[in-house]
Design a protein around this motif. Structure first.
Motif, mmCIF file in Angstrom:
data_model
loop_
_atom_site.group_PDB
_atom_site.id
_atom_site.type_symbol
_atom_site.label_atom_id
_atom_site.label_comp_id
_atom_site.label_asym_id
_atom_site.label_seq_id
_atom_site.Cartn_x
_atom_site.Cartn_y
_atom_site.Cartn_z
ATOM 1 N N CYS A 1 -2.278 15.811 -1.600
ATOM 2 C CA CYS A 1 -2.454 15.131 -2.881
ATOM 3 C C CYS A 1 -3.485 15.911 -3.712
ATOM 4 C CB CYS A 1 -2.941 13.711 -2.638
ATOM 5 S SG CYS A 1 -3.448 12.867 -4.139
ATOM 6 N N CYS B 1 -4.153 7.211 -2.397
ATOM 7 C CA CYS B 1 -4.800 6.893 -3.669
ATOM 8 C C CYS B 1 -3.815 6.480 -4.754
ATOM 9 C CB CYS B 1 -5.645 8.078 -4.152
ATOM 10 S SG CYS B 1 -4.677 9.410 -4.904
ATOM 11 N N ALA C 1 -1.710 8.367 -6.420
ATOM 12 C CA ALA C 1 -1.395 9.385 -7.425
ATOM 13 C C ALA C 1 0.069 9.793 -7.322
ATOM 14 C CB ALA C 1 -2.289 10.605 -7.231
ATOM 15 N N CYS D 1 1.185 9.824 -3.415
ATOM 16 C CA CYS D 1 0.137 9.701 -2.401
ATOM 17 C C CYS D 1 -0.017 8.243 -1.983
ATOM 18 C CB CYS D 1 -1.180 10.239 -2.953
ATOM 19 S SG CYS D 1 -2.542 10.067 -1.803
ATOM 20 N N CYS E 1 -6.770 13.317 -4.307
ATOM 21 C CA CYS E 1 -7.726 12.943 -3.254
ATOM 22 C C CYS E 1 -7.701 13.907 -2.070
ATOM 23 C CB CYS E 1 -7.462 11.521 -2.772
ATOM 24 S SG CYS E 1 -5.995 11.361 -1.736
HETATM 25 ZN ZN LIG Z 1 -4.225 10.899 -3.192
#
Ligand SMILES: [Zn+2]
Length: 146
Positions: free
Chosen positions: A113, A137, A139, A134, A116
């Motif tokens: 990712c 997090c 994303a 992800c 993160c």
């Molecule tokens: Zn992430």
């Protein structure tokens, strides 16, 4: 004249909460920013070809489809090759160092990712587009289709 300075009030952004969430998840071991993957590619070469004999295991560790990882390897190196069972046969010689570099590139583009740095990610198809999503997090970033 007390109202004159009111525009100077700024906004403070606190990221402490996010830090707390990350450390909480880390303790359970599911955030993988610093997790070491056990990648032991096994290569066998003859004069013409190189075979990665544990394609399935490598792909499983990376949490990706063997065919996706294989397409990446061939595309990046501009070589021909084919999958046969758990083997990827690549035309020409490929050393472990070269393969490791390719695995790093693959991870950077299709596994890690970018937000993160975690590796608990998935590739999701939406129409003709692919996204790296992800699970740690949330994303979602576009990735190229290979
Ligand atoms: Zn992430």
């Amino acid at each position: 004249m007390a109202g004159v300075s009111s525009t100077l009030v700024g906004e403070d952004v606190y990221v402490k909460l996010l830090d707390e969430v990350i450390s909480k998840v880390s303790k359970r071991g599911s955030v993988a920013g610093d997790r070491v993957l056990e990648l032991r590619p096994n290569l066998v070469s003859d004069t013409k070809n190189t075979a990665l004999t544990n394609l399935g295991q490598i792909a499983k560790t990376l949490n990706r489809e063997p065919a996706h990882f294989a397409r990446f390897l061939l595309k990046e190196t501009g070589r021909a090759g084919s999958i046969s069972g758990d083997r990827l046969v690549i035309q020409g010689k490929m050393g472990v160092d070269e393969l490791r570099k390719l695995i790093d590139l693959y991870m950077k583009e299709f596994v890690r990712c970018p937000v993160c740095n975690g590796i608990d990610t998935r590739i999701v198809s939406e129409k003709r587009f692919r996204f790296l999503v992800c699970d740690a997090c949330g994303a979602k970033n576009p990735v190229r289709r290979i």
